[in-house]
Design a protein around this motif. Sequence first.
Motif, mmCIF file in Angstrom:
data_model
loop_
_atom_site.group_PDB
_atom_site.id
_atom_site.type_symbol
_atom_site.label_atom_id
_atom_site.label_comp_id
_atom_site.label_asym_id
_atom_site.label_seq_id
_atom_site.Cartn_x
_atom_site.Cartn_y
_atom_site.Cartn_z
ATOM 1 N N ILE A 101 0.815 -1.154 0.057
ATOM 2 C CA ILE A 101 0.175 0.127 -0.062
ATOM 3 C C ILE A 101 0.891 1.303 0.049
ATOM 4 O O ILE A 101 0.618 2.154 -0.734
ATOM 5 N N ASN A 102 1.678 1.111 0.877
ATOM 6 C CA ASN A 102 2.731 2.604 1.012
ATOM 7 C C ASN A 102 3.494 2.986 -0.266
ATOM 8 O O ASN A 102 3.544 3.927 -0.222
ATOM 9 N N VAL A 103 3.584 2.077 -1.016
ATOM 10 C CA VAL A 103 4.216 2.133 -2.301
ATOM 11 C C VAL A 103 3.154 3.011 -3.300
ATOM 12 O O VAL A 103 3.737 3.983 -3.931
ATOM 13 N N GLN A 104 1.842 2.402 -2.956
ATOM 14 C CA GLN A 104 0.923 3.472 -3.983
ATOM 15 C C GLN A 104 0.379 4.526 -3.435
ATOM 16 O O GLN A 104 0.415 5.578 -4.299
ATOM 17 N N TYR A 105 0.164 4.837 -2.276
ATOM 18 C CA TYR A 105 -0.215 6.009 -1.832
ATOM 19 C C TYR A 105 0.682 6.742 -0.464
ATOM 20 O O TYR A 105 0.299 6.763 0.650
ATOM 21 N N PRO A 106 1.943 6.897 -0.708
ATOM 22 C CA PRO A 106 2.818 7.356 0.372
ATOM 23 C C PRO A 106 2.450 8.546 0.932
ATOM 24 O O PRO A 106 2.938 8.745 2.117
ATOM 25 N N ASN A 107 1.725 9.381 0.383
ATOM 26 C CA ASN A 107 1.599 10.848 0.886
ATOM 27 C C ASN A 107 0.102 11.056 1.054
ATOM 28 O O ASN A 107 -0.310 12.297 1.267
ATOM 29 N N ALA A 108 -0.616 10.143 1.116
ATOM 30 C CA ALA A 108 -2.129 10.396 1.528
ATOM 31 C C ALA A 108 -2.470 10.625 2.636
ATOM 32 O O ALA A 108 -1.835 10.347 3.976
ATOM 33 N N VAL A 109 -3.316 11.611 3.121
ATOM 34 C CA VAL A 109 -3.894 12.187 4.396
ATOM 35 C C VAL A 109 -5.317 12.134 4.311
ATOM 36 O O VAL A 109 -6.117 12.599 3.596
ATOM 37 N N LYS A 265 3.154 19.058 4.649
ATOM 38 C CA LYS A 265 4.154 18.638 3.847
ATOM 39 C C LYS A 265 3.580 17.521 2.871
ATOM 40 O O LYS A 265 3.991 17.479 1.643
ATOM 41 N N LEU A 266 3.075 16.509 3.480
ATOM 42 C CA LEU A 266 2.574 15.256 2.632
ATOM 43 C C LEU A 266 1.488 16.023 1.378
ATOM 44 O O LEU A 266 1.596 15.133 0.271
ATOM 45 N N GLU A 270 1.909 15.319 -2.389
ATOM 46 C CA GLU A 270 0.945 14.484 -3.336
ATOM 47 C C GLU A 270 0.787 15.230 -4.353
ATOM 48 O O GLU A 270 0.276 14.772 -5.584
ATOM 49 N N GLN A 271 0.539 16.551 -4.316
ATOM 50 C CA GLN A 271 0.172 17.685 -5.514
ATOM 51 C C GLN A 271 1.183 17.381 -6.623
ATOM 52 O O GLN A 271 1.016 17.653 -7.754
#
Length: 272
Positions: A101-109, A265-266, A270-271
Amino acid sequence: STVRIKDFHRHDELQELAVSFNQMLDRMQRYIDQQKEFVGDVSHELRTPVAVIEGHLNMLERWGKDDPEILAESINASLQEAKRMQHLIQEMLDLTRAEQINVQYPNAVSRVADVLRRVTGNMAMVHTDFTISLDMDDLPLETEIQIYQGHLEQLLVVLIDNGIKYSTDRKELNISAGLDQNEVHIIVQDYGEGISKSEQSKIFNRFYRVDKARTREKGGNGLGLSIAQKLVTSYHGTISVESVEGQGSQFIMIFPVLSKVQAQKLRQREQS
Ligand code: ADP
């Protein structure tokens, strides 16, 4: 003498290299063993639905041509079993994906309060025979954690679904969330059949069901909680259970809270 010192160093380095190489081999062996075990588990789980379908097809072949009742029943049962197999395959895919998962969405909040409100609202709308309450008195509305919203939703749905599936006559679920120091606690409490102490440690294992035959009737594959655990862990959280047999269960997820700066920061990452 300089040569001897150099050799000495080289010997040290070689030894280090040998050690790390051995560790790598160990890791690879463990990984291969795990994969083998997974394939074994999967084959075992697929055997039942395939056998059921085969049984119905045999019936169909022998008697179905002359007996419209058997014809209808066999077709219906086979279709149902095929659907169950599809569901199982989807869950197995989810399980293998949950590990990366973390590879897919490393910066999700995610803002916890928003997601909780949405999911409990939706679940209450679908399960009108249940009273689903949400208590966020101890959760500041702006509290954010590092997780992809869709995954937080999925986690809540698994836990709420289970609370409903394994309920008894008290059709009530309490969802609550609170901030404790630097952690968010999300709790799903039911008043259903509960889980004995000895089973509590096993329910997070893949394909584990307390009562195989009965959970099968309810459409359970024993994968929901193992997917949940993989997901939670990949976001640096924990999931645990407290339960008394015959009285109900409490599933507790704990996630580290993001500071405003961390969340900011995240979002920026992400953007970009
Ligand atoms: P399943 O799809 O079978 O529900 P899970 O991995 O979600 O698989 O759960 C594993 C097992 O743990 C279930 O089969 C059930 O026996 C038990 N279990 C899970 N949640 C609850 C609950 N809220 N109350 C009682 N038993 C539960």
